[in-house]
Enzyme design. Structure first.
Site, PDB file in Angstrom:
ATOM      1  N   HIS A  19      -6.967  15.245   0.625  1.00  0.00           N
ATOM      2  CA  HIS A  19      -6.441  15.174  -0.742  1.00  0.00           C
ATOM      3  C   HIS A  19      -5.581  16.053  -1.584  1.00  0.00           C
ATOM      4  O   HIS A  19      -4.851  15.619  -2.652  1.00  0.00           O
ATOM      5  CB  HIS A  19      -7.874  15.013  -1.530  1.00  0.00           C
ATOM      6  CG  HIS A  19      -7.893  14.064  -2.913  1.00  0.00           C
ATOM      7  ND1 HIS A  19      -6.699  13.954  -3.392  1.00  0.00           N
ATOM      8  CD2 HIS A  19      -8.863  13.279  -3.305  1.00  0.00           C
ATOM      9  CE1 HIS A  19      -7.107  12.892  -4.550  1.00  0.00           C
ATOM     10  NE2 HIS A  19      -8.200  12.585  -4.375  1.00  0.00           N
ATOM     11  N   ASP A  24      -2.163  -3.217   7.792  1.00  0.00           N
ATOM     12  CA  ASP A  24      -1.691  -4.149   8.483  1.00  0.00           C
ATOM     13  C   ASP A  24      -0.855  -3.677   9.697  1.00  0.00           C
ATOM     14  O   ASP A  24       0.454  -3.353   9.431  1.00  0.00           O
ATOM     15  CB  ASP A  24      -1.120  -5.550   7.934  1.00  0.00           C
ATOM     16  CG  ASP A  24      -0.814  -6.316   9.111  1.00  0.00           C
ATOM     17  OD1 ASP A  24      -0.906  -6.479  10.155  1.00  0.00           O
ATOM     18  OD2 ASP A  24      -0.466  -7.641   8.481  1.00  0.00           O
TER      19      ASP A  24
END
Length: 464
Positions: A178, A400
């Site tokens: 993070h 994707d």
């Protein structure tokens, strides 16, 4: 008509049988603009204690007869990752502490990111409903032995585990540091990786930029706000005792778009109220949480915190579209248990809305300076619920890689932090704008929580 608030169930699985076949480093495919021993500055927003974590996410892909054999998947992911690590070269570095515990990225020999290839002898169907986050999926995201919380020093800043199942489907389990990116930045990186996989050549849009120096603290630091979001507040209520003395369980609820709109309309004090769907939903969940926990005494001070994207707030200078660092501010709504339990939805929504619109560039700069002066070393949870909103992330589209959108994309296990709630987009093609509300609750209050979650009239008497 189907219920507008639907509890989603997932199986409690025994350990998923996973065999790690190999682990290996992935290095940038071409030269990068740093040399051995170079360092990069991290802002205080990047290296605050709440950012010192490796955020786990998992992505499931069903069998695809065309392109999803093991070797093709591994080569596609590996080659695309190596290419995208050239413009995103900081991910190939490591973190180290310097003066006053400040973190920086440094570049040493043979670093890179870590990739893990694994397999399981069970089919994906054994894992249950793949559209609902399940803590049992934890083995699908690689962890080092003896890892501790908030320990990010000198370990890979990106870890990718690909697990192949007997049915031909597979999962991609990621852990992303993070400190290098917030949620939007992580989506930017993921989209570049997946676009590169589909194109066979490096595709980045927008071009990534570092620019963390823009957020250096002022000299001298100027803290202009109280920043209750970080402060320790003595919790004299029953809240902490209830949370820590009971077994915590993860619960997920599907909230239809119709229900969200209904809650938003109820929250409006008049037709021109500027409340967003998030304002109303956050208020409704916070209120339901407090009511279900029977917080006493009613004059106890409680907090709701949530991250606000500050990219559009920064004007001096305006931010580059390709900035992928941490540029969120922690908003904090405050109220007494009495205000939440006895007040109407509109009043609680005003608290949330006020905290959200209170985030400005001035507040952002004050936050940076507060972190410089105080250097908080622990997360404060007394009297607090924290909501994380993922519904605006293009997480399904970004993941994707050429095998279609994942069946599920998102977090796994909220239970290590018992005062966290996540709003997730539903991945189904026909979801019609539904969201998933995932929250940790003490087991004895779960029935009360869903009861209050389903009571969405201003006087809490009408159930939809």
């Amino acid at each position: 008509m189907a219920s507008l608030v639907q509890e989603l169930h997932f199986p409690r699985l025994d350990d998923i049988p996973i065999t790690i076949d190999r682990t290996f480093s992935v290095m940038p495919a071409d030269p990068i603009p740093v040399s051995l021993g170079d360092t990069l500055y991290l802002s205080n927003l990047d290296d605050m204690i709440g950012s010192r974590v490796l955020t786990p996410t998992v992505y499931f892909y069903k069998s695809n007869d065309h392109n999803s054999t093991h070797p093709i998947v591994m080569k596609t992911l590996h080659d695309a990752l190596a290419k995208v690590l050239v413009p995103y070269y900081p991910f190939s570095g490591r973190l180290r502490e310097v003066e006053n515990g400040k973190l920086e990225v440094f570049f040493g020999p043979e670093q890179g990111v870590l990739m893990v290839e694994a397999h399981s002898d069970i089919p994906l169907a054994t894992l249950g409903d793949l559209t609902v986050p399940n803590p049992s999926w934890a083995p699908l995201v690689y962890k080092f032995p003896n890892e501790g919380p908030f320990k990010v020093i000198d370990i890979p800043l990106l870890i990718a585990q690909v697990t192949f199942f007997s049915c031909g489907g597979f999962s991609l389990g990621l852990r992303t540091c993070h400190c290098l990116s917030d949620g939007l930045g992580a989506m930017q990186f993921l989209a570049a990786w997946s676009s590169t996989a589909k194109a066979g050549a490096c595709v980045v849009n927008p071009n990534p930029c570092w620019e963390r120096e823009t957020f250096r603290p002022r000299e001298p630091p100027l803290v202009e706000y109280p920043h209750f979001e970080f402060m320790r507040i003595e919790d004299m209520s029953s809240l902490s005792m209830t949370l820590w003395n009971n077994k915590m369980v993860q619960k997920c609820y599907r909230i239809s778009r119709e229900c969200q709109n209904h809650i938003k309309n109820l929250a409006k004090s008049d037709k021109d109220s500027p409340f967003t769907t998030f304002d109303a939903m956050a208020a409704h969940v916070w209120r339901s949480w407090v009511k279900s926990l029977d917080v006493e005494p009613l004059d106890s001070n409680l907090r709701l915190t949530f991250s606000v994207n500050a990219r559009q707030k920064v004007k001096n200078p305006a931010m580059n579209d390709g900035f992928y660092g941490n540029l969120v501010c922690l908003a904090c709504a405050m109220g007494t248990a009495s205000e939440l339990v006895e007040g109407c939805l509109s009043d609680v929504t005003k608290l949330v809305h006020g905290a959200r619109i209170g985030i400005s560039e001035k507040y952002l700069r004050s936050t940076i300076d507060y972190l410089e002066v105080e250097r908080p070393r622990r997360m404060e949870f007394d009297g607090k619920l924290s909501i994380t909103q993922w519904t605006r992330f293009s997480i399904y589209e970004s993941a994707d890689f050429g095998w279609g959108k994942p069946v599920y994309a998102g977090p796994i296990d909220l239970t290590p932090t018992p005062q966290v709630c996540v709003f997730l987009p539903e991945g189904e093609a026909d979801s019609n704008g539904a969201m998933l509300v995932c929250i940790c609750l003490p087991k004895p209050v779960t029935d009360k929580f869903i009861k209050f979650l389903c009571l969405v009239d201003s006087d809490d008497k009408v159930k939809i």
